[in-house]
Design an enzyme around this catalytic site. Structure first.
Site, PDB file in Angstrom:
ATOM      1  N   VAL A  99       1.008  -3.909   3.792  1.00 24.46           N
ATOM      2  CA  VAL A  99       0.857  -5.207   4.463  1.00 24.46           C
ATOM      3  C   VAL A  99       2.107  -6.090   4.378  1.00 24.46           C
ATOM      4  O   VAL A  99       2.165  -7.129   5.006  1.00 24.46           O
ATOM      5  CB  VAL A  99      -0.360  -6.017   3.957  1.00 24.46           C
ATOM      6  CG1 VAL A  99      -1.657  -5.423   4.431  1.00 24.46           C
ATOM      7  CG2 VAL A  99      -0.327  -6.194   2.458  1.00 24.46           C
ATOM      8  N   SER A 101       0.791  -1.238   0.000  1.00 27.15           N
ATOM      9  CA  SER A 101       0.000   0.000   0.000  1.00 27.15           C
ATOM     10  C   SER A 101       0.819   1.282   0.000  1.00 27.15           C
ATOM     11  O   SER A 101       0.269   2.354  -0.247  1.00 27.15           O
ATOM     12  CB  SER A 101      -0.949   0.017   1.189  1.00 27.15           C
ATOM     13  OG  SER A 101      -2.023  -0.813   0.890  1.00 27.15           O
ATOM     14  N   TYR A 153      -2.237  -2.832 -11.094  1.00 28.05           N
ATOM     15  CA  TYR A 153      -2.257  -2.561  -9.641  1.00 28.05           C
ATOM     16  C   TYR A 153      -1.401  -3.568  -8.875  1.00 28.05           C
ATOM     17  O   TYR A 153      -0.644  -3.196  -7.965  1.00 28.05           O
ATOM     18  CB  TYR A 153      -3.714  -2.586  -9.145  1.00 28.05           C
ATOM     19  CG  TYR A 153      -3.856  -2.473  -7.643  1.00 28.05           C
ATOM     20  CD1 TYR A 153      -3.737  -1.250  -6.994  1.00 28.05           C
ATOM     21  CD2 TYR A 153      -4.109  -3.606  -6.863  1.00 28.05           C
ATOM     22  CE1 TYR A 153      -3.863  -1.151  -5.608  1.00 28.05           C
ATOM     23  CE2 TYR A 153      -4.237  -3.521  -5.478  1.00 28.05           C
ATOM     24  CZ  TYR A 153      -4.119  -2.293  -4.858  1.00 28.05           C
ATOM     25  OH  TYR A 153      -4.234  -2.209  -3.484  1.00 28.05           O
ATOM     26  N   LYS A 180       0.543   3.330  -2.987  1.00 30.43           N
ATOM     27  CA  LYS A 180      -0.631   4.190  -3.210  1.00 30.43           C
ATOM     28  C   LYS A 180      -0.262   5.677  -3.150  1.00 30.43           C
ATOM     29  O   LYS A 180      -0.848   6.497  -3.850  1.00 30.43           O
ATOM     30  CB  LYS A 180      -1.708   3.884  -2.151  1.00 30.43           C
ATOM     31  CG  LYS A 180      -2.325   2.503  -2.355  1.00 30.43           C
ATOM     32  CD  LYS A 180      -3.207   2.079  -1.206  1.00 30.43           C
ATOM     33  CE  LYS A 180      -3.873   0.765  -1.573  1.00 30.43           C
ATOM     34  NZ  LYS A 180      -4.267  -0.064  -0.457  1.00 30.43           N
ATOM     35  N   TYR A 197      -4.142   3.096   7.642  1.00 29.94           N
ATOM     36  CA  TYR A 197      -5.450   2.418   7.586  1.00 29.94           C
ATOM     37  C   TYR A 197      -6.374   3.006   8.660  1.00 29.94           C
ATOM     38  O   TYR A 197      -6.297   4.183   8.970  1.00 29.94           O
ATOM     39  CB  TYR A 197      -5.340   0.899   7.774  1.00 29.94           C
ATOM     40  CG  TYR A 197      -4.193   0.231   7.084  1.00 29.94           C
ATOM     41  CD1 TYR A 197      -3.821   0.568   5.797  1.00 29.94           C
ATOM     42  CD2 TYR A 197      -3.487  -0.771   7.723  1.00 29.94           C
ATOM     43  CE1 TYR A 197      -2.777  -0.078   5.163  1.00 29.94           C
ATOM     44  CE2 TYR A 197      -2.447  -1.434   7.097  1.00 29.94           C
ATOM     45  CZ  TYR A 197      -2.085  -1.069   5.822  1.00 29.94           C
ATOM     46  OH  TYR A 197      -1.055  -1.702   5.221  1.00 29.94           O
TER      47      TYR A 197
HETATM   48  O1  DON Z   1      -4.456  -4.560  -2.415  1.00 26.86           O
HETATM   49  C1  DON Z   1      -3.971  -5.190  -1.489  1.00 26.86           C
HETATM   50  O2  DON Z   1      -4.675  -5.808  -0.704  1.00 26.86           O
HETATM   51  C2  DON Z   1      -2.469  -5.168  -1.287  1.00 26.86           C
HETATM   52  N1  DON Z   1      -1.778  -5.216  -2.537  1.00 26.86           N
HETATM   53  C3  DON Z   1      -2.057  -3.947  -0.542  1.00 26.86           C
HETATM   54  C4  DON Z   1      -2.741  -3.844   0.782  1.00 26.86           C
HETATM   55  C5  DON Z   1      -2.037  -3.010   1.770  1.00 26.86           C
HETATM   56  O3  DON Z   1      -0.819  -2.956   1.870  1.00 26.86           O
HETATM   57  C6  DON Z   1      -2.899  -2.293   2.721  1.00 26.86           C
HETATM   58  N2  DON Z   1      -3.678  -1.246   2.116  1.00 26.86           N
HETATM   59  N3  DON Z   1      -4.051  -0.191   2.402  1.00 26.86           N
END
Ligand code: DON
Length: 309
Positions: free
Chosen positions: A263, A65, A193, A68, A245
């Site tokens: 994550v 994430s 993505y 992002k 988050y």
């Molecule tokens: O889309 C996902 O679930 C993972 N590629 C990234 C999730 C993550 O790190 C937390 N997201 N805000």
């Protein structure tokens, strides 16, 4: 300038480890389940290039994430604020990062912010290029520039692992396609993505990107403006309001710096005008943030009065 191992930082890691209970590596993306929960590394880069570190700084991880923030910055550079925020909102959410609930209850149906999965997918949709290889190259070029490392690429294995299992994100995409937020093929967007989330680096690269944001988009070495100051400001604001988050409020109170987690267990922090910080610790707390990483930032913030508030 080579990064110097710092014994005080090492002590603080040991303290943070003692004060956090275990945590678990993410396993909903199968490739991430292979991480060693005991791994931990941190690097801090100052505007003059001084770098201090502790732990196994050669360990690589995927951004997940944290990407992002970077795609938001690129989409803003490419499309301008007005267009980007016609697709995604400015508001934090108390829901988990992959929740679909607000997409259904919000009217018009647009994701609340670019740091949750729905919002990030809407932003990635705006990344320019004629094909997925073109568009991921466009993202990589930007990330390499911010990190000052032209070797950065993505992990095919992690990208494929997520693409094969990412049905919740697919559901978000189909929902947004139905409501006109996106208009490309869902599989194409998912392909891009998952590659963006699988961009791989070490905590030195991450700290270097962090310091660029700390300096309002300036390259710490050359002083070159790598991204507009206004884009850096916007991204840092989202890092404060939505970067951790649904624990962003508590993090703002206990740490008080712009930061974004993923994550994989990585955290990028940007202490305004002071330094960038890159952390990797894959053992996660219940919310999905690196448990030792969060504790270390709390300790650092208290010890060095880092809070912006
Ligand atoms: O889309 C996902 O679930 C993972 N590629 C990234 C999730 C993550 O790190 C937390 N997201 N805000």
């Amino acid at each position: 300038m080579p990064c110097q191992t710092n014994s005080e930082l090492n002590e603080l890691i040991l303290q943070a480890k003692r004060e956090t209970e275990g945590g678990r590596v993410a396993d909903y993306i199968p490739a991430l389940a292979k991480a060693n929960p005991a791994d931990f590394s941190v690097a801090i880069i100052h505007p003059d290039g001084l770098c201090i570190s502790a732990g196994d700084i050669d360990k690589k991880f995927t951004l997940q994430s944290i990407s992002k923030v970077l795609t938001l910055a690129l989409a803003l550079c490419d499309n301008g604020e007005k267009y980007v925020f016609s697709k995604v909102g400015y508001e934090p959410t108390g829901d988990p990062f992959n929740s679909i609930i607000k997409l259904e209850t919000n009217n018009p149906s647009k994701p609340l912010n670019p740091m949750i999965n729905a919002g990030a997918l809407a932003v990635t949709h705006l990344i320019k290029g004629d094909s997925v290889p073109d568009r991921i190259e466009h993202i990589l070029k930007f990330v390499r520039k911010l990190a000052g490392n032209d070797k950065i690429t993505y992990s095919k294995q992690v990208a494929e692992s997520e693409l094969a299992t990412s049905n919740l994100n697919r559901a978000l995409c189909y929902f947004m396609k139905q409501h006109g937020v996106i208009n490309e093929e869902v599989e194409e967007l998912m392909d891009l993505y998952t590659k963006q989330c699988a961009i791989e680096m070490d905590c030195l690269d991450l700290a270097r990107i962090g310091v660029v944001f700390s300096l309002d988009g300036k390259d710490p070495q050359s002083g070159e403006q790598l991204l507009p100051a206004e884009v850096a400001r916007l991204c840092k604001t989202f890092m404060v309001t939505c970067g951790m988050y649904n624990a962003s409020g508590e993090f703002a109170i206990r740490v008080g710096i712009p930061a974004k987690s993923g994550v994989s267990g990585a955290i990028m922090g940007s202490v305004p005008n002071q330094f960038g910080i890159g952390i990797y610790g894959p053992a996660l707390n219940d919310i999905g943030n690196s448990s030792t990483g969060i504790r270390l930032l709390e300790i650092l913030s208290e010890k060095y009065s880092l809070s912006m508030f």
